[in-house]
Motif scaffolding. Structure first.
Motif, PDB file in Angstrom:
ATOM      1  N   PRO A   1       6.372  -7.807  -8.179  1.00 21.06           N
ATOM      2  CA  PRO A   1       7.124  -6.712  -8.772  1.00 21.06           C
ATOM      3  C   PRO A   1       6.600  -5.337  -8.370  1.00 21.06           C
ATOM      4  O   PRO A   1       5.436  -5.175  -7.993  1.00 21.06           O
ATOM      5  CB  PRO A   1       6.918  -6.935 -10.276  1.00 21.06           C
ATOM      6  CG  PRO A   1       5.624  -7.671 -10.375  1.00 21.06           C
ATOM      7  CD  PRO A   1       5.555  -8.543  -9.162  1.00 21.06           C
ATOM      8  N   LEU A   2       7.479  -4.367  -8.452  1.00 22.04           N
ATOM      9  CA  LEU A   2       7.095  -2.967  -8.295  1.00 22.04           C
ATOM     10  C   LEU A   2       6.278  -2.525  -9.503  1.00 22.04           C
ATOM     11  O   LEU A   2       6.430  -3.042 -10.611  1.00 22.04           O
ATOM     12  CB  LEU A   2       8.337  -2.082  -8.214  1.00 22.04           C
ATOM     13  CG  LEU A   2       9.178  -2.132  -6.944  1.00 22.04           C
ATOM     14  CD1 LEU A   2      10.538  -1.483  -7.204  1.00 22.04           C
ATOM     15  CD2 LEU A   2       8.463  -1.448  -5.784  1.00 22.04           C
TER      16      LEU A   2
ATOM     17  N   LEU B   1      11.689  -0.778   1.890  1.00 24.39           N
ATOM     18  CA  LEU B   1      12.421  -0.887   0.629  1.00 24.39           C
ATOM     19  C   LEU B   1      12.245  -2.231  -0.076  1.00 24.39           C
ATOM     20  O   LEU B   1      12.085  -2.258  -1.299  1.00 24.39           O
ATOM     21  CB  LEU B   1      13.895  -0.573   0.861  1.00 24.39           C
ATOM     22  CG  LEU B   1      14.182   0.881   1.267  1.00 24.39           C
ATOM     23  CD1 LEU B   1      15.680   1.124   1.346  1.00 24.39           C
ATOM     24  CD2 LEU B   1      13.539   1.868   0.309  1.00 24.39           C
ATOM     25  N   PRO B   2      12.226  -3.363   0.611  1.00 25.16           N
ATOM     26  CA  PRO B   2      12.024  -4.623  -0.119  1.00 25.16           C
ATOM     27  C   PRO B   2      10.564  -5.049  -0.249  1.00 25.16           C
ATOM     28  O   PRO B   2      10.284  -6.114  -0.811  1.00 25.16           O
ATOM     29  CB  PRO B   2      12.801  -5.635   0.733  1.00 25.16           C
ATOM     30  CG  PRO B   2      12.698  -5.105   2.116  1.00 25.16           C
ATOM     31  CD  PRO B   2      12.677  -3.608   2.003  1.00 25.16           C
ATOM     32  N   ILE B   3       9.607  -4.227   0.254  1.00 26.85           N
ATOM     33  CA  ILE B   3       8.201  -4.676   0.226  1.00 26.85           C
ATOM     34  C   ILE B   3       7.241  -3.623  -0.328  1.00 26.85           C
ATOM     35  O   ILE B   3       6.051  -3.901  -0.465  1.00 26.85           O
ATOM     36  CB  ILE B   3       7.719  -5.108   1.630  1.00 26.85           C
ATOM     37  CG1 ILE B   3       7.828  -3.945   2.628  1.00 26.85           C
ATOM     38  CG2 ILE B   3       8.486  -6.336   2.114  1.00 26.85           C
ATOM     39  CD1 ILE B   3       7.207  -4.251   3.991  1.00 26.85           C
ATOM     40  N   ALA B   4       7.737  -2.428  -0.624  1.00 27.02           N
ATOM     41  CA  ALA B   4       6.837  -1.370  -1.115  1.00 27.02           C
ATOM     42  C   ALA B   4       6.173  -1.802  -2.412  1.00 27.02           C
ATOM     43  O   ALA B   4       6.737  -2.558  -3.210  1.00 27.02           O
ATOM     44  CB  ALA B   4       7.606  -0.067  -1.309  1.00 27.02           C
ATOM     45  N   GLY B   5       4.977  -1.281  -2.639  1.00 32.97           N
ATOM     46  CA  GLY B   5       4.221  -1.699  -3.809  1.00 32.97           C
ATOM     47  C   GLY B   5       4.534  -0.940  -5.072  1.00 32.97           C
ATOM     48  O   GLY B   5       4.339  -1.451  -6.177  1.00 32.97           O
ATOM     49  N   SER B   6       5.050   0.302  -4.928  1.00 36.75           N
ATOM     50  CA  SER B   6       5.156   1.158  -6.105  1.00 36.75           C
ATOM     51  C   SER B   6       6.276   2.162  -5.948  1.00 36.75           C
ATOM     52  O   SER B   6       6.638   2.551  -4.828  1.00 36.75           O
ATOM     53  CB  SER B   6       3.835   1.905  -6.318  1.00 36.75           C
ATOM     54  OG  SER B   6       3.940   2.853  -7.357  1.00 36.75           O
ATOM     55  N   VAL B   7       6.797   2.560  -7.097  1.00 38.95           N
ATOM     56  CA  VAL B   7       7.827   3.598  -7.146  1.00 38.95           C
ATOM     57  C   VAL B   7       7.290   4.773  -7.959  1.00 38.95           C
ATOM     58  O   VAL B   7       6.654   4.595  -9.000  1.00 38.95           O
ATOM     59  CB  VAL B   7       9.132   3.066  -7.766  1.00 38.95           C
ATOM     60  CG1 VAL B   7      10.085   4.205  -8.081  1.00 38.95           C
ATOM     61  CG2 VAL B   7       9.797   2.091  -6.812  1.00 38.95           C
TER      62      VAL B   7
ATOM     63  N   LEU C   1       0.811  -1.217   0.000  1.00 40.17           N
ATOM     64  CA  LEU C   1       0.000   0.000   0.000  1.00 40.17           C
ATOM     65  C   LEU C   1       0.845   1.268   0.000  1.00 40.17           C
ATOM     66  O   LEU C   1       0.294   2.364   0.049  1.00 40.17           O
ATOM     67  CB  LEU C   1      -0.921   0.009   1.230  1.00 40.17           C
ATOM     68  CG  LEU C   1      -1.748  -1.251   1.501  1.00 40.17           C
ATOM     69  CD1 LEU C   1      -2.722  -1.015   2.642  1.00 40.17           C
ATOM     70  CD2 LEU C   1      -2.484  -1.715   0.260  1.00 40.17           C
ATOM     71  N   ALA C   2       2.159   1.120  -0.067  1.00 42.03           N
ATOM     72  CA  ALA C   2       3.053   2.276   0.014  1.00 42.03           C
ATOM     73  C   ALA C   2       3.656   2.601  -1.347  1.00 42.03           C
ATOM     74  O   ALA C   2       4.068   1.701  -2.089  1.00 42.03           O
ATOM     75  CB  ALA C   2       4.173   2.011   1.024  1.00 42.03           C
ATOM     76  N   GLN C   3       3.710   3.888  -1.654  1.00 42.23           N
ATOM     77  CA  GLN C   3       4.444   4.352  -2.838  1.00 42.23           C
ATOM     78  C   GLN C   3       5.577   5.259  -2.386  1.00 42.23           C
ATOM     79  O   GLN C   3       5.377   6.186  -1.604  1.00 42.23           O
ATOM     80  CB  GLN C   3       3.537   5.122  -3.793  1.00 42.23           C
ATOM     81  CG  GLN C   3       4.293   5.588  -5.041  1.00 42.23           C
ATOM     82  CD  GLN C   3       3.373   6.163  -6.099  1.00 42.23           C
ATOM     83  OE1 GLN C   3       2.947   7.299  -5.992  1.00 42.23           O
ATOM     84  NE2 GLN C   3       3.075   5.376  -7.122  1.00 42.23           N
ATOM     85  N   ILE C   4       6.771   4.947  -2.909  1.00 43.73           N
ATOM     86  CA  ILE C   4       7.981   5.654  -2.505  1.00 43.73           C
ATOM     87  C   ILE C   4       8.569   6.352  -3.720  1.00 43.73           C
ATOM     88  O   ILE C   4       8.620   5.791  -4.820  1.00 43.73           O
ATOM     89  CB  ILE C   4       9.029   4.656  -1.930  1.00 43.73           C
ATOM     90  CG1 ILE C   4       8.468   3.951  -0.699  1.00 43.73           C
ATOM     91  CG2 ILE C   4      10.325   5.361  -1.590  1.00 43.73           C
ATOM     92  CD1 ILE C   4       9.405   2.902  -0.131  1.00 43.73           C
ATOM     93  N   ALA C   5       9.018   7.594  -3.520  1.00 40.31           N
ATOM     94  CA  ALA C   5       9.775   8.260  -4.577  1.00 40.31           C
ATOM     95  C   ALA C   5      11.010   7.428  -4.887  1.00 40.31           C
ATOM     96  O   ALA C   5      11.577   6.774  -4.008  1.00 40.31           O
ATOM     97  CB  ALA C   5      10.177   9.671  -4.139  1.00 40.31           C
TER      98      ALA C   5
END
Length: 707
Positions: free
Chosen positions: A68-69, A37-43, A8-12
């Motif tokens: 995958p991201l 960092l190894p589990i975020a859903g989106s970049v 559920l997290a999106q990271i820049a």
């Protein structure tokens, strides 16, 4: 659960550009938890095939489940080939061209590793002080609806993800973001539910009905509750009423911003409100990552709520084929052949030519004839490379065509003079003197004026929507030479043209025209292209009239009923009317429209009436005209607008050619939201207008009966 919440997290993209184990400097300041960092859903904000592949590879090495991201970016009006800003595309009144521009943007983005674009922005806006008006297609809900559909179709290729170049579209900003008080970005939005439904929600719904995969929440409040935490808006209306089962993503940090809004006491409460409102993905705040597990453990959040959010994200990844191929279409070799190709640039040129609006052309000053007179090109935008606008992102200004270099292709050296005249916001005595000396040698002056690209866009609201004083000083001084002045405007919003209009014999609104802007301007100035754009938003006589829009309500004391009476709705120091109306735009052709013809005057709810006009090109050159259908409901349960756009057709006519343009009027076009929020029509009389702008008196009356 930790892995679910991670989805559920999106990271820049910054952390993934270096060793993932190191979070220092600016990345640490963003507050990104290392565990994400190894589990975020989106970049967010990463593109380039090589970079995307490297990030995906490194991520999948650490991700236990091999999920995958998904890469999301702002592809607003082109990826590397930059099309005119969306407001300008709206001015084309050509939904096919809009769709083609989105297809090209999607193809360039896809081969560069992008899976989702945060576009289209379909916020209806009536206040040009708001900087993000440049990203919209204007002040009218019907026009916005049609462009919303076109952009979604273009990005998603009619929802065909077997096409490797289709990317997912995200409709934004839900909802009402285009109506902030005072035109100030991020400010309060306060309107009735009926107004919200009648005018502001329909653009989002059109994009969703066309299949948009994501919806982005807005920064503003809706009925006193921030949109990102608004359960009525997101769950009751978007999910349940409209049936949207795609991904809801926050705008940048907007879930965390419920705290300064004052509806959440802390991050934990913000996370609770977000998940209760069915927000799936949080962009760049980490309330979910820090608190959702705890909320589930204590029973404040049902695990099923988290599961549903995760499932929606996984479904999107699956639809895009990322489980089979986590790189999807990313290809370094294809980037070289597809991105910024000559074919794409030619389409950008076509869109730019169709989007420019000829506002004024006294005594047929335009088109200019090459090499029959000396032309002085003066102004800061004659050689300015920043014709792309504030949201061009991957566009490179130095690759865009410039006005001077483009004019040099059609005018020989002896007949084309140039002087910068001023900077965008500053002018020196030397610049002004040089401009005057240059203009004195010419027969016609072409002024290339406008806003700096940073004067419009996000966080670029302005109370003064005139051009900077330096440019006003320049045109006033040059007007003293008593030579014809053609003003070309580069800007991202409707402008107050006082100080420009009175000194210009011709005015061409070029907007921020994109990669081929200089070429498009030159083609129109010299008649290679015939202007056909129409304003998607009214230009005020002065900023004090704002908001001013064509589909306004009448009042109990309308100015038109007694214009010489003091006690009517009017200004003492200004007109009630815009300088240039919605739907207005001139051509080098002379189009004549016949009176409106109706197939009959009475209809029942299941019936229809055809309304038609004959359009004749009485000019000497071929051109395009936008024929516009407006309807007025004369009596309703609530006050109805003076007229509303209900249809338009852009036609091409050769010199001397005529064409009958027909619209079908149906009962559903007469519906509106009643005080009880039902959407229905009333029996009664309706006026039907057909013309080439919203300023029209070509009308006939129809009657809807309940027989």
């Amino acid at each position: 659960m930790e892995e679910k919440v991670g989805q559920l997290a999106q990271i820049a993209g910054v952390p993934y550009e270096s060793e993932q184990s190191e979070i220092t400097g600016p990345v640490a300041e963003m507050g990104i938890p290392r565990k994400l960092l190894p589990i975020a859903g989106s970049v967010l904000g990463v593109s380039g095939a090589e970079t995307v592949k490297r990030i995906q590879d490194n991520y999948l090495k650490e991700n236990r489940l091999g999920i995958p991201l998904i890469f999301m970016v702002d592809v607003i009006h082109g990826f590397k080939t930059i099309f005119p800003i969306p407001l300008a595309i709206g001015a084309s009144w050509d939904t096919d061209l809009a769709e083609e521009s989105a297809r090209i943007a999607a193809k360039e983005a896809a081969v560069s590793g992008v899976h989702v674009t945060f576009s289209p922005m379909v916020d209806l806006v009536r206040d040009p002080r708001w900087g993000r008006v440049m990203e919209t297609t204007g002040e009218d809900k019907y026009l916005n609806e049609r462009f919303a559909e076109s952009f979604v179709r273009g990005y998603q290729n009619n929802n065909d993800y077997s096409d490797p170049y289709a990317i997912a579209a995200c409709v934004k900003h839900f909802a009402g973001y285009g109506a902030p008080e005072g035109g100030r970005d991020y400010n309060t939005v306060d309107m009735s539910e009926r107004q919200l439904r009648e005018h502001y929600l329909s653009g989002y719904k059109a994009g969703i009905d066309e299949g948009a995969e994501l919806v982005m929440t807005s920064f503003n409040t809706v009925d006193g509750i921030p949109a990102t935490a608004n359960k009525w808006l997101l769950d009751d209306v978007l999910r349940k009423e409209w049936g949207f089962d795609g991904v809801i993503i926050t705008d940048w940090a907007s879930l965390g911003e419920t705290i300064p809004h004052g509806v959440a006491a802390n991050e934990k409460e913000a996370a609770q409100k977000g998940i209760d409102a069915t927000v799936d993905m949080e962009m760049m705040t980490f309330t979910y990552s820090n608190h959702l597990e705890e909320l589930v453990e204590e029973g404040s959040v049902d695990e099923e709520q988290v599961d549903q959010a995760v499932l929606r994200i996984l479904k999107l990844k699956n639809k895009l084929g990322l489980f089979e191929n986590p790189y999807r279409t990313a290809s370094v070799s294809d980037e070289g052949s597809i991105v910024f190709s000559e074919e794409n640039r030619q389409k950008a040129l076509e869109v730019a030519e169709n989007s420019m609006v000829l506002l004024k052309n006294e005594q047929n000053t335009l088109p200019l004839v090459p090499n029959e007179e000396k032309i002085a090109l003066i102004g800061p935008f004659g050689t300015d490379e920043n014709l792309l606008g504030a949201w061009s992102w991957r566009g490179e200004p130095n690759t865009a065509s410039q006005v001077l270099e483009s004019m040099r292709k059609v005018v020989n050296e002896d007949n084309l003079l140039y002087s910068k005249g001023s900077n965008i916001e500053e002018i020196t005595t030397e610049q002004l003197e040089e401009a005057v000396q240059t203009a004195e040698k010419a027969d016609t002056i072409v002024l290339a004026l406008g806003e700096h690209w940073e004067m419009s866009g996000e966080a670029a609201s302005r109370t003064n929507i005139k051009l900077p004083d330096a440019q006003l000083q320049l045109i006033k001084r040059l007007s003293e030479l008593k030579k014809p002045i053609v003003t070309v405007l580069f800007n991202g919003r409707p402008l107050d043209l006082n100080g420009i209009e009175e000194y210009s014999d011709a005015i061409l609104e070029a907007w921020f025209p994109g990669t081929e802007g200089g070429e498009a301007v030159t083609n129109i100035l010299f008649g290679k292209a015939n202007p056909s754009g129409k304003l998607p938003m009214s230009f005020p006589e002065n900023v004090g009239q704002v908001p001013i829009y064509y589909n306004r309500f009448n009042t109990g004391r309308p100015y038109e009923s007694a214009p010489n009476d003091k006690y009517v709705s009017k200004y003492l120091d200004s007109s009630n009317y815009p300088k240039y109306d919605f739907g207005y735009g001139l051509s080098y052709s002379d189009f004549e429209l016949s009176p409106v013809q109706l197939s009959k005057n009475e209809m029942t709810p299941g019936d229809e009436i055809t309304a038609s006009v004959t359009v004749t090109n009485k000019g000497e050159r071929a051109g395009k005209e936008v024929v516009q259908l407006y309807i007025r409901d004369l009596v309703g349960e609530v006050v109805r607008p003076l007229k509303e756009l209900k249809g338009f057709k852009k036609i091409h006519l050769e010199a001397g050619e005529s064409e009958e343009v027909t619209f079908t009027v149906t009962e559903d076009m007469l519906r509106y939201y009643h005080p009880d929020q039902t959407f229905r029509s009333d029996a009664g009389e309706f006026e039907v207008f057909i013309n080439n702008s919203s300023h029209t008196s070509h009308t006939e009356t129809i009657v809807l009966t309940n027989k």
